[in-house]
Enzyme design. Structure first.
Site, mmCIF file in Angstrom:
data_model
loop_
_atom_site.group_PDB
_atom_site.id
_atom_site.type_symbol
_atom_site.label_atom_id
_atom_site.label_comp_id
_atom_site.label_asym_id
_atom_site.label_seq_id
_atom_site.Cartn_x
_atom_site.Cartn_y
_atom_site.Cartn_z
ATOM 1 N N LYS A 60 24.716 24.642 -71.381
ATOM 2 C CA LYS A 60 23.716 25.155 -70.447
ATOM 3 C C LYS A 60 23.649 26.669 -70.532
ATOM 4 C CE LYS A 60 24.118 25.428 -65.804
ATOM 5 N NZ LYS A 60 23.566 26.786 -65.571
ATOM 6 N N LYS A 93 14.921 26.844 -64.170
ATOM 7 C CA LYS A 93 14.473 26.631 -62.780
ATOM 8 C C LYS A 93 13.039 27.105 -62.571
ATOM 9 C CE LYS A 93 19.040 26.748 -60.588
ATOM 10 N NZ LYS A 93 19.914 27.157 -61.699
ATOM 11 N N PHE A 94 12.119 26.550 -63.348
ATOM 12 C CA PHE A 94 10.700 26.865 -63.163
ATOM 13 C C PHE A 94 10.284 26.494 -61.746
ATOM 14 C CE2 PHE A 94 11.063 26.140 -67.775
ATOM 15 C CZ PHE A 94 10.466 27.289 -68.248
ATOM 16 N N ILE A 97 3.036 27.705 -60.253
ATOM 17 C CA ILE A 97 1.887 26.824 -60.464
ATOM 18 C C ILE A 97 1.878 26.342 -61.919
ATOM 19 C CG2 ILE A 97 0.524 27.933 -58.653
ATOM 20 C CD1 ILE A 97 -1.139 29.245 -60.969
ATOM 21 N N ARG A 240 32.514 29.028 -64.834
ATOM 22 C CA ARG A 240 33.659 29.924 -64.715
ATOM 23 C C ARG A 240 34.991 29.195 -64.742
ATOM 24 N NH1 ARG A 240 31.134 32.859 -59.648
ATOM 25 N NH2 ARG A 240 30.143 30.793 -59.586
HETATM 26 P P1 BMP Z 1 29.978 28.073 -62.207
HETATM 27 O O1 BMP Z 1 30.648 26.759 -62.666
HETATM 28 O O2 BMP Z 1 30.519 29.276 -62.897
HETATM 29 O O3 BMP Z 1 29.971 28.199 -60.706
HETATM 30 O O4 BMP Z 1 28.444 28.002 -62.696
HETATM 31 C C1 BMP Z 1 27.557 27.037 -62.226
HETATM 32 C C2 BMP Z 1 26.256 27.112 -62.993
HETATM 33 O O5 BMP Z 1 25.400 26.081 -62.508
HETATM 34 C C3 BMP Z 1 25.496 28.409 -62.859
HETATM 35 O O6 BMP Z 1 24.881 28.686 -64.109
HETATM 36 C C4 BMP Z 1 24.424 28.111 -61.810
HETATM 37 O O7 BMP Z 1 23.237 28.833 -62.091
HETATM 38 C C5 BMP Z 1 24.185 26.625 -61.986
HETATM 39 N N1 BMP Z 1 23.828 25.882 -60.744
HETATM 40 C C6 BMP Z 1 24.700 25.764 -59.673
HETATM 41 O O8 BMP Z 1 25.797 26.317 -59.688
HETATM 42 N N2 BMP Z 1 24.314 25.036 -58.577
HETATM 43 C C7 BMP Z 1 23.113 24.381 -58.489
HETATM 44 O O9 BMP Z 1 22.856 23.706 -57.504
HETATM 45 C C8 BMP Z 1 22.228 24.502 -59.577
HETATM 46 C C9 BMP Z 1 22.598 25.239 -60.697
HETATM 47 O O10 BMP Z 1 21.779 25.303 -61.732
#
Ligand code: BMP
Length: 274
Positions: A60, A93-94, A97, A240
């Protein structure tokens, strides 16, 4: 119940090419891990992907985070996708419109539709966001996830909003392959006549971590066991928890990816054995 079937069996019942390819990849590589690589330098970005690729079914990206982006990064990413046999999910995340999202998806600097097998959209504009994206994505054999829920504290994506998102997906089953959500969505808010056993939405779930419960900005983490077994989700997204705070620690990143892959797969085996 779809969540009791194997990924391989479910691949046979899907029609969207990206959904089929993802499920087949999961079955073949024995992984339901999607690594989220959110790092600003393209050198680190590509090195992390090269390290975690063997353990991942899906990578992703947020390519708009890359401060030194140029299109050659995408060419490298596509090479890694072939080398390690994973699909690419640009987490764009579009949310605009139909006409605008069409332009954003096909063009601009990033040309997302050209290389990203899967992308996602907020259902907030209504069905036109799906129509716009489908006009670009379907001819390229792409798939779309709708954000039906979020992992953050205080999210507004719940209740009737989530149900409406699932209904929007039902009406666009050729392109919408599933959801970003925290639980299974088959049958959610279904009108009479919809058999929830016939629905097979893919559930791709962020907010997964083994060491932390959350971060300082509202993120909330659950374990692979909670996500895959208790909530019936299909793919765990880990960011992370794998690349930590040092994008250069490649050996550590590799061993963490392997750990999440094992945890995710054993949770899946627990689930399908009932
Ligand atoms: P992390 O595991 O480091 O917290 O990252 C989570 C990832 O998932 C980020 O890229 C964030 O934009 C995405 N994300 C999220 O954490 N929660 C959601 O509900 C939707 C997401 O796209």
């Amino acid at each position: 119940n779809m969540h009791l079937k194997s990924y391989g069996e479910r691949a046979k019942q899907q029609t969207n090419p990206a959904a089929i390819q993802l499920l087949q990849t999961m079955e073949r590589k024995k992984t339901n891990l999607c690594v989220s690589v959110d790092t600003p330098k393209s050198e680190d970005f590509l090195a992390i992907i090269d390290a975690v690729g063997p353990y991942s079914c899906l990578i992703k990206t947020h390519v708009d985070i890359l401060e030194d982006f140029d299109y050659s990064v995408i060419e490298r990413l596509e090479e890694l996708s072939k080398k390690h046999d994973f699909l690419i999910f640009e987490d764009r995340k579009f949310a605009d419109i139909g006409n605008t999202v069409t332009l954003q998806y096909a063009g601009g600097v990033h040309k997302i539709a050209k290389w990203s097998h899967i992308t996602n959209a907020h259902p907030v504009p209504g069905p036109s966001v799906v129509q716009g994206l489908a006009s670009v994505g379907l001819p390229l054999r792409r798939g779309l996830l709708l954000l039906a829920e979020m992992s953050t504290k205080g999210t507004l994506a719940n209740g009737a909003y989530t149900e409406a998102a699932v209904q929007m997906a039902r009406q666009n089953r050729d392109f919408v392959i599933g959801f970003i959500a925290q639980r299974r969505m088959d049958g959610v808010g279904a009108p009479p006549g919809v058999d929830s056993d016939d629905e097979d939405f893919l559930i791709i779930t962020p907010g997964v971590g083994l060491e932390q419960k959350g971060d300082k900005m509202g993120q909330q983490y659950r374990t692979p066991q909670q996500v895959i077994v208790e909530s019936g989700c299909d793919v765990i997204i880990v960011g992370r928890g794998i690349y930590g705070d040092n994008p250069k620690a490649v050996d550590l990143i590799t061993s963490r990816a392997e750990r999440y892959m094992k945890e995710g797969w054993s949770a899946y085996l627990d689930r399908i054995s009932g």
